[in-house]
Each structure stands twice: as C-alpha cells, then as structure tokens.
Write a protein that holds these residues in place. Sequence first.
Motif, mmCIF file in Angstrom:
data_model
loop_
_atom_site.group_PDB
_atom_site.id
_atom_site.type_symbol
_atom_site.label_atom_id
_atom_site.label_comp_id
_atom_site.label_asym_id
_atom_site.label_seq_id
_atom_site.Cartn_x
_atom_site.Cartn_y
_atom_site.Cartn_z
ATOM 1 N N TRP A 1 80.494 34.067 58.002
ATOM 2 C CA TRP A 1 79.218 34.252 58.638
ATOM 3 C C TRP A 1 78.021 34.138 57.917
ATOM 4 O O TRP A 1 77.696 34.769 56.862
ATOM 5 C CB TRP A 1 79.046 35.518 59.552
ATOM 6 N N GLN B 1 69.287 32.526 62.811
ATOM 7 C CA GLN B 1 70.139 31.422 62.999
ATOM 8 C C GLN B 1 71.610 31.910 62.414
ATOM 9 O O GLN B 1 71.458 32.876 61.406
ATOM 10 C CB GLN B 1 69.640 30.151 62.245
ATOM 11 N N PHE C 1 75.510 30.750 61.270
ATOM 12 C CA PHE C 1 76.262 29.587 61.062
ATOM 13 C C PHE C 1 77.738 30.156 60.519
ATOM 14 O O PHE C 1 78.012 31.008 59.717
ATOM 15 C CB PHE C 1 75.840 28.841 59.677
ATOM 16 N N ASP C 2 78.738 29.320 60.922
ATOM 17 C CA ASP C 2 80.232 29.617 60.418
ATOM 18 C C ASP C 2 80.555 28.806 59.199
ATOM 19 O O ASP C 2 80.852 27.645 59.474
ATOM 20 C CB ASP C 2 81.086 29.616 61.678
ATOM 21 N N ASP D 1 81.549 24.936 59.333
ATOM 22 C CA ASP D 1 80.302 24.351 59.216
ATOM 23 C C ASP D 1 79.498 24.641 57.823
ATOM 24 O O ASP D 1 78.617 25.341 57.818
ATOM 25 C CB ASP D 1 79.296 25.042 60.393
ATOM 26 N N GLU E 1 75.667 23.992 57.328
ATOM 27 C CA GLU E 1 74.725 24.513 58.125
ATOM 28 C C GLU E 1 74.271 23.858 59.334
ATOM 29 O O GLU E 1 73.085 23.789 59.265
ATOM 30 C CB GLU E 1 73.520 25.340 57.640
ATOM 31 N N THR F 1 74.990 23.669 62.850
ATOM 32 C CA THR F 1 75.101 24.246 64.118
ATOM 33 C C THR F 1 74.803 25.570 64.232
ATOM 34 O O THR F 1 75.680 26.548 63.932
ATOM 35 C CB THR F 1 76.441 23.731 64.717
ATOM 36 N N ASP F 2 73.845 26.209 64.984
ATOM 37 C CA ASP F 2 73.245 27.432 65.185
ATOM 38 C C ASP F 2 74.021 27.950 66.212
ATOM 39 O O ASP F 2 73.911 27.400 67.377
ATOM 40 C CB ASP F 2 71.717 27.417 65.283
ATOM 41 N N ILE F 3 74.761 28.997 65.954
ATOM 42 C CA ILE F 3 75.472 29.510 67.063
ATOM 43 C C ILE F 3 75.310 31.122 67.308
ATOM 44 O O ILE F 3 75.932 31.797 67.692
ATOM 45 C CB ILE F 3 77.083 29.339 66.699
ATOM 46 N N LEU G 1 76.036 32.759 70.561
ATOM 47 C CA LEU G 1 77.257 33.150 70.960
ATOM 48 C C LEU G 1 77.897 34.258 70.062
ATOM 49 O O LEU G 1 78.713 34.995 70.506
ATOM 50 C CB LEU G 1 78.267 31.942 70.634
ATOM 51 N N HIS G 2 76.960 35.129 69.316
ATOM 52 C CA HIS G 2 77.484 36.089 68.596
ATOM 53 C C HIS G 2 76.372 37.074 68.322
ATOM 54 O O HIS G 2 76.146 37.265 67.255
ATOM 55 C CB HIS G 2 78.005 35.530 67.241
#
Length: 505
Positions: A438, A454, A456-457, A461, A464, A466-468, A471-472
């Motif tokens: 993470w 922001q 990122f996984d 990814d 970097e 896609t900002d998720i 979701l977390h």
Amino acid sequence: MEWNSLNLKKWVLKVGNILLLLSIPFISIAQRATSKPNIIYIYADDLGYGELGSYGQTKIKTPNLDQLAKEGMRFTQHYSGAPVCAPSRSILMTGKHSGHSYIRGNYELGGFADSLEGGQMPMHEGAYTVAKMLKERGYSTALVGKWGMGVTNTTGSPLKHGFDYYYGYLDQKQAHNFYPTHLWENDKWDALNNHSFMVHGKIDPKTATDADFNKFIGKDYAPAKMTQKALGFLDKNKDNPIYLYLPYPLPHLALQAPEEYVKKYVGLFDEKPYYGENGYAPSKYPLSTYAAMITFLDDQVGAIMRKVKELGLEDNTIIMFSSDNGATFSAGVDSKFFNSVSGLRGLKMDLYEGGIRVPFIAKWPKKIKANSVSDHVSAQFDIMATLAEITGNKITNTDGISLLPELLGKTKDQQKHGFLYFEYPENGGQLAVRIGNWKGVKLNVRKQPNGEWQLFDLGKDRNETTDIAALHPQIIAEMKAIVKREHVHPHILDWEFIDPKVVKK
C-alpha cells in the motif's frame, strides 16, 4: 648429541619457535581477510530509476555500473529519503527518516555568484553521522563530491561531522556549474582553471553560434577533479580501513560534459539545441550531453573499481551505488525520451515512486552473491544501521534497519519495515507512507492540511495510475496515525508545514 629429556625439551621449543615464525605471514593474511571491510558509497545526483542498463536503460551506455550489478546485488524497491538533494543527503548521513531528520528541504541560502556563496541550512552541531560512527570504529574517512549541508565557517562543515578529508562542492547552487572557478578542500578554496560565467545564462536562438555555446564550457571539469582526489585518498589510506563517500554531482543540471563524451552520442538522437530559456546553461546537443554526463559518471565508477582492484583491496571492499532522488524534468532534459524513471509516476520533487524510488547496487566479493536481485523494500536511512552491523556493534538511535541479512542472502533473517514514512515541505508540501504494497500520497499539505489522500496498490499498480483510497478507508486511517506518530516538529518554523492542531485530530 644424547637425547635426554632436557635436550628433547630444547629441541621441541626450537622447532616450535620456527613454526611460529613461519606462521606469522599466514596469521597476518588471515587477519587482513577478517578485518573491517573498506566501504565506498557512491551517490549520483538526480539519476532516475531507469537510467542504468541494469535497470532497463537502452539509450545510455553504463557498462561499469552494469558490471557492478553483475558482480553484486541489485535492489528493485529501494528509496531515497526525500525527492530532492539536501534532505536526502541528511537522511543518508544520519539514518533518520524525513519526519525526524534535521534537514527536510533544500532551503537554499546565498546566490549563484561566487561572492554570494551561502550554501544550504547547515547540519546541526553534534549530529551523529555515518562518518562519525565509522571514524570511532577506526576508519579513515573522506567525502569527495557534493555536500549540500553547510559551508565553511558554519556548523555544517564536513570536517565537523566525522570526515578526515573532503573535496568538492559545499553549496549545491555552485554545483549547478560543472566548470566552477573553485572547489573546496578541507575548508580551503581550491582554484580551478575555469573562467567565470553565470551558469543560468541564455543565448539568442536567432544568432546563436558555437562560440556562444562554448562560453559555458571550461577546462577543469569538476567531476574529473573529484575522481583524481578520491583515487589519491585510496592510495594514501590503503593500509587502513577506508570509508569513502563519493556523492558525484552528475547528472544534475546544467547540461555540461567533456566534448569527447558528448561526441559518443551526437548523431544518435533527433535533438534540437537548448538555449537556456528555462534556466541552466545552454547546450547545443542537450540529449547527447545528458547521456554523456551519465556515461562519464559510469566511467568514474569504473576508475574507482579498478583502483580498488589494483591496490589488492577488492575482496575486502564493499561498493554501494545509489541516487539522491529521481530524474529531473527541465532545462533540456527529456525524461520521457530516455524513460528515465522506467514508467514510474513522478520525477524529482515528487513523493510518487518516480521521485523517490532509486537504483541501489551493492558489491562485496564472496559475501554478496553475484548477479543477484532483491525485491526487499528498503530506504537510504537503512544504510547507517547496515554499516553499523557490518563494522561492529549495532546502533539503536536510527529509523533504519540493517540490510546485512539481505545482502548475505539470509532473507529469512531480514527484518522488514512495518512502514516507510516520507514528508517533504516544499513543492506545496507532501506526505507519503508505504505499508507493505500500500502506498499513500497526500499533496498540497500547506494549503490543504485536511485534504484527501491518494492510495495505490504497488503490487498491482507499480506506476500509481489508479487511486483506490475510497475503497480502503481503514488503510488511510492507519497512514494518518503513522503521520501523527512519526512527524516530529522541527525547531525551525520555516520547515513546519503540518499544523499541530490537524495532526492531533
């Protein structure tokens, strides 16, 4: 002679003495083989993650560093301490991450003219550095290159921070020019055979001639002088444990390289002249010159490697190589053309991966497995703890974790970071935290202290994209807790960019 007990004892004693004398050379060899290793740490300036052949570069030739990687270990997830020069150097020297480090930004003083040389915020008096630690352990210590943490007559002189000898730039603004009028040697001015000129000059594209470009070229190329001094230090101290810190100023701007190196690339690239319109020196062949600077740096590494071998020190010498931050982005440099950060997001001055993920290569014959690759997540504040364990007792006053088990191939014994923490008060103020795969990034902290993170996984990814974060929320909450715990307010308010009231929330 009659062999009575007395004569027998004398004979045994005599033979024993002879055997002892014969064994002395072998004992000496064994002692040398197990003595403290020499340590050479080579630091590039603004070298991107993807600018070496061993890290995927295809347009710039780096045969010596590629050979170093073949003979040692190449790290794929190693981080500088910050995305710019001065704080990264402070973090490397003290083993403290940017939430605890004394120097957290470039904070430049003075001007570019020699008469205005002021340096950066100096390292504080009494700082415990890698050089001090190794000097206490019997090492001869030297800094050759770019310091960037205080000039003469300040608390930041390298002589006050554990170095027996130093040579190079003290002020990183003077390091913008590779043909300066002088360098510094043990707090004394060393005049070079170069004419004085303003490195941030411009020339008119309509009337530009070769003579106009040549005004920004001198005779004494500073990095070449540095290599000369470094080789001299190795010669002089070959019988002692050596710590040589070599922070070369390459390939930082301005675009300046010896002509014979530029010629290696002229004609290979479709390029147009750079006239100085965005600062730094004009260059007739900007792409070729940038590539030439990296190849010149590579050749200096080769010269150091050859000297170590020539002196018979290779088997007992650790050579490490890294960079202070990601690739730069202006004044004739084309990071996209060279794929300088191997597709990572961001560049110098960013806490995205492209700004802080850097090459790291380590070679130690018969200890580090040749041509090995490590995915271990590490940072430059780990280096002090690593060198402490290698040279004797471990240290505890550090944010770093020793990488020695990883280097020796004992991966099961290698301790891992629970998190990596980064803060950078310039460029709007930025925060970053990595927990496992993470990676959280927060921008514009000065103006928007309560702004959004922001997330990122990096396992899925790497770049970097896609900002998720939405979701977390639990991961973001954990990162906020780390910021609250790890950010220690510096005593100089200019460095403060996190509102204490916000941190307490």
